[in-house]
Design a protein around this motif. Structure first.
Motif, mmCIF file in Angstrom:
data_model
loop_
_atom_site.group_PDB
_atom_site.id
_atom_site.type_symbol
_atom_site.label_atom_id
_atom_site.label_comp_id
_atom_site.label_asym_id
_atom_site.label_seq_id
_atom_site.Cartn_x
_atom_site.Cartn_y
_atom_site.Cartn_z
ATOM 1 N N VAL A 251 3.743 -8.990 -11.931
ATOM 2 C CA VAL A 251 4.727 -9.381 -10.929
ATOM 3 C C VAL A 251 6.043 -8.641 -11.129
ATOM 4 N N ASP A 252 6.397 -8.448 -12.371
ATOM 5 C CA ASP A 252 7.635 -7.708 -12.617
ATOM 6 C C ASP A 252 7.537 -6.291 -12.102
ATOM 7 N N ARG A 253 6.365 -5.716 -12.269
ATOM 8 C CA ARG A 253 6.177 -4.371 -11.735
ATOM 9 C C ARG A 253 6.206 -4.382 -10.211
ATOM 10 N N SER A 254 5.659 -5.445 -9.655
ATOM 11 C CA SER A 254 5.695 -5.577 -8.200
ATOM 12 C C SER A 254 7.123 -5.710 -7.717
ATOM 13 N N TYR A 255 7.876 -6.475 -8.450
ATOM 14 C CA TYR A 255 9.278 -6.666 -8.121
ATOM 15 C C TYR A 255 9.999 -5.330 -8.106
ATOM 16 N N ALA A 256 9.737 -4.571 -9.136
ATOM 17 C CA ALA A 256 10.375 -3.257 -9.232
ATOM 18 C C ALA A 256 9.944 -2.365 -8.067
ATOM 19 N N LYS A 257 8.678 -2.494 -7.711
ATOM 20 C CA LYS A 257 8.180 -1.668 -6.621
ATOM 21 C C LYS A 257 8.868 -2.017 -5.313
ATOM 22 N N LEU A 258 8.996 -3.305 -5.066
ATOM 23 C CA LEU A 258 9.620 -3.730 -3.823
ATOM 24 C C LEU A 258 11.079 -3.310 -3.783
ATOM 25 N N LYS A 259 11.718 -3.413 -4.936
ATOM 26 C CA LYS A 259 13.126 -3.066 -5.014
ATOM 27 C C LYS A 259 13.390 -1.622 -4.652
ATOM 28 N N SER A 260 12.419 -0.796 -4.889
ATOM 29 C CA SER A 260 12.628 0.620 -4.653
ATOM 30 C C SER A 260 12.276 1.045 -3.247
ATOM 31 N N MET A 261 11.921 0.109 -2.435
ATOM 32 C CA MET A 261 11.577 0.454 -1.064
ATOM 33 C C MET A 261 12.796 0.943 -0.315
ATOM 34 N N SER A 262 12.591 1.953 0.454
ATOM 35 C CA SER A 262 13.660 2.384 1.335
ATOM 36 C C SER A 262 13.678 1.479 2.557
ATOM 37 N N LYS A 263 14.699 1.612 3.312
ATOM 38 C CA LYS A 263 14.804 0.811 4.519
ATOM 39 C C LYS A 263 13.660 1.124 5.483
ATOM 40 N N GLU A 264 13.303 2.378 5.508
ATOM 41 C CA GLU A 264 12.213 2.796 6.391
ATOM 42 C C GLU A 264 10.897 2.131 5.989
ATOM 43 N N GLN A 265 10.660 2.123 4.666
ATOM 44 C CA GLN A 265 9.440 1.475 4.183
ATOM 45 C C GLN A 265 9.452 0.000 4.496
ATOM 46 N N TYR A 266 10.631 -0.561 4.367
ATOM 47 C CA TYR A 266 10.757 -1.985 4.646
ATOM 48 C C TYR A 266 10.413 -2.271 6.105
ATOM 49 N N GLU A 267 10.879 -1.384 6.991
ATOM 50 C CA GLU A 267 10.573 -1.557 8.403
ATOM 51 C C GLU A 267 9.090 -1.398 8.671
ATOM 52 N N GLU A 268 8.471 -0.473 7.952
ATOM 53 C CA GLU A 268 7.016 -0.323 8.075
ATOM 54 C C GLU A 268 6.315 -1.607 7.655
ATOM 55 N N LEU A 269 6.823 -2.209 6.598
ATOM 56 C CA LEU A 269 6.236 -3.467 6.128
ATOM 57 C C LEU A 269 6.367 -4.541 7.193
ATOM 58 N N GLU A 270 7.500 -4.563 7.845
ATOM 59 C CA GLU A 270 7.695 -5.546 8.909
ATOM 60 C C GLU A 270 6.703 -5.340 10.043
ATOM 61 N N LYS B 132 -4.928 -6.583 3.000
ATOM 62 C CA LYS B 132 -4.998 -5.824 1.740
ATOM 63 C C LYS B 132 -3.885 -4.771 1.699
ATOM 64 N N LYS B 133 -3.734 -4.105 2.818
ATOM 65 C CA LYS B 133 -2.693 -3.080 2.913
ATOM 66 C C LYS B 133 -1.310 -3.705 2.704
ATOM 67 N N TRP B 134 -1.151 -4.849 3.281
ATOM 68 C CA TRP B 134 0.108 -5.604 3.145
ATOM 69 C C TRP B 134 0.358 -5.961 1.687
ATOM 70 N N LEU B 135 -0.710 -6.417 1.037
ATOM 71 C CA LEU B 135 -0.578 -6.795 -0.370
ATOM 72 C C LEU B 135 -0.210 -5.617 -1.256
ATOM 73 N N CYS B 136 -0.689 -4.451 -0.897
ATOM 74 C CA CYS B 136 -0.414 -3.282 -1.727
ATOM 75 C C CYS B 136 1.051 -2.855 -1.699
ATOM 76 N N TYR B 137 1.821 -3.469 -0.808
ATOM 77 C CA TYR B 137 3.272 -3.286 -0.898
ATOM 78 C C TYR B 137 3.832 -4.059 -2.091
ATOM 79 N N PHE B 138 3.111 -5.042 -2.526
ATOM 80 C CA PHE B 138 3.579 -5.898 -3.610
ATOM 81 C C PHE B 138 2.825 -5.694 -4.914
#
Lengths: 251, 251
Positions: A148-167, A199-205
């Motif tokens: 989870v900590d690694r996931s946290y780090a991964k999410l933190k590094s998302m750019s705004k664009e990636q975040y919008e893709e996630l949305e 699954k794809k959604w989960l791989c963001y985390f």
DNA sequence: TTAAACCTTTACGTAACGTTAATGTCAAGC
DNA sequence: GCTTGACATTAACGTTACGTAAAGGTTTAA
């Protein structure tokens, strides 16, 4: 080496009030209480406090820090690696902010044109935090802290664009799930597409996807009323439908 | 371009609740209220919100942000420059933290030895904040925000070693001042040495030293009970003595 | 018309301490 | 031994910056 409360507070750069609060909260107990009633801290507490301060610096709420550090799965080495990763992500966000100021200075001189959206580049901390809290917290409780900590780090590094893709992905997932649910067959092509999207959604985390983890999470969606509520907003019964579909998908 | 509350909140990455709170607090009012009672924000508010978020990111309390932005001396360009400076300082602190984790990882492998003090390298935010608040806040009220913001950035960039030097200097200043006060002559060699030390101390906070600013501050020590209390802890009457000594020193 | 999304105000609650008060303990100096 | 200042304790109230929920009005699209 032993420390009284003010000595430890001083080297750590925090207040004695904070240390007392952490004791009361059960986050950091002293090694012992001396005969005069004073708190005495040792090496183990120094190292634990360091971990606490790293998590705190990364914005993790104290009750979560407590859970993480109390878990029998807690691995100091892994935690340090994940702090490193998260701090590097945080530095990236700070670089975005620095770049933003530089651009804003140029825009205010009329050298460049800047959109209103660009003016807030780098200030997405709250959105990211909220998103992580909504989706990540539950996962944290179920899976190893390291992951989870690694996931946290991964999410933190998302750019705004990636975040919008996630949305967008989230929206697409919810639409597909709804349509599949209306068809009523967890094994249908549409339902299996929803599972693929999930699954794809989960791989963001998640760094490491596994089928059993996916199934476990799907079961949690049904067991935990908060998750059920989230998916049942799409349609009543949708959380169970997703679990059934995922049982097929992950076979 | 105009925005409703949710549109602005979305591009800024904050909640509508935050915007309402800022309105209620007088920090960021909408451009107008439409006929249906809705808040409508314009370009000016976008730019002001950006400034707010920069200050917030740098840990400035909202009431101080409000004061700064409301001041008739507020200079957007200068503020942006100071944000840049402060963000760079913050990045340096983050680098310290990253270096700390890297070292801690090595130490946990037994590759290096690390002191307890080193384990907290980079976690001095609170101490710095507290110190700035104690000494800087009063100065901020008296002098231009531009100057104080630069001072803030300067203090933020202090290393732990520099901070310790400042502590030593403070102690030396207080000792010298006490001894001079006991002699009773504001013009004595010792009193003038105290003034020299006081100037040196101020240069940790001020980019641009000037005699009139120094005298002004000295007068403030006597006028403001909080400052009087600080120096009169050394000895009753000490604040006035320091002012008298500085009047001679700055002539 | 209806429902969902968006808006308002009000009000209570929260996290993580800061601050204060009252009092006990320790150590150094007289 | 006494005094004083530094350090320790607990208890308790306050603070900052919102989050959350409730009640109700407005807008928009189907």
């Amino acid at each position: 080496m032993e420390y009284t409360i003010s000595r430890l507070a001083e080297i750590a750069g925090i207040s004695t009030r904070t240390l007392r609060y952490y004791d009361e909260f059960g986050l950091l107990s002293p090694a012992r209480i001396s005969s005069n009633g004073y708190r005495i801290y040792s090496q183990k507490e120094v190292d634990r406090l360091q971990q606490i301060l790293f998590y705190r610096e990364l914005g993790v709420p104290l009750d979560e820090i407590k859970k993480i550090l109390s878990s029998k799965d807690f691995d100091r080495q892994a935690a340090l690696e994940s702090h490193l990763s998260a701090l590097r992500a945080k530095r990236k966000q700070l670089d975005l902010l620095i770049s933003n100021v530089e651009k804003t200075i140029k825009a205010s001189r009329g050298e460049i044109i800047m959109s209103d959206q660009e003016k807030f580049e780098g200030f997405i901390q709250k959105l990211i935090d909220d998103n992580e809290r909504k989706y990540g917290e539950e996962a944290r409780e179920k899976y190893s802290n390291e992951s989870v900590d690694r996931s946290y780090a991964k999410l933190k590094s998302m750019s705004k664009e990636q975040y919008e893709e996630l949305e967008k992905l989230t929206a697409e997932l919810n639409e597909t799930l709804k349509a599949a649910f209306e068809q009523g067959d967890p094994g249908s092509e549409l339902a299996q597409k929803a599972c693929e999207l999930h699954k794809k959604w989960l791989c963001y985390f998640w760094d490491d996807y596994s089928k059993e983890a996916h199934i476990g999470l799907a079961q949690m969606y049904v067991d935990d009323p908060r998750f059920t509520a989230y998916y049942d907003k799409i349609a009543a019964g949708c959380a169970e439908f997703l679990r059934d579909a995922l049982l097929i998908y992950c076979k």
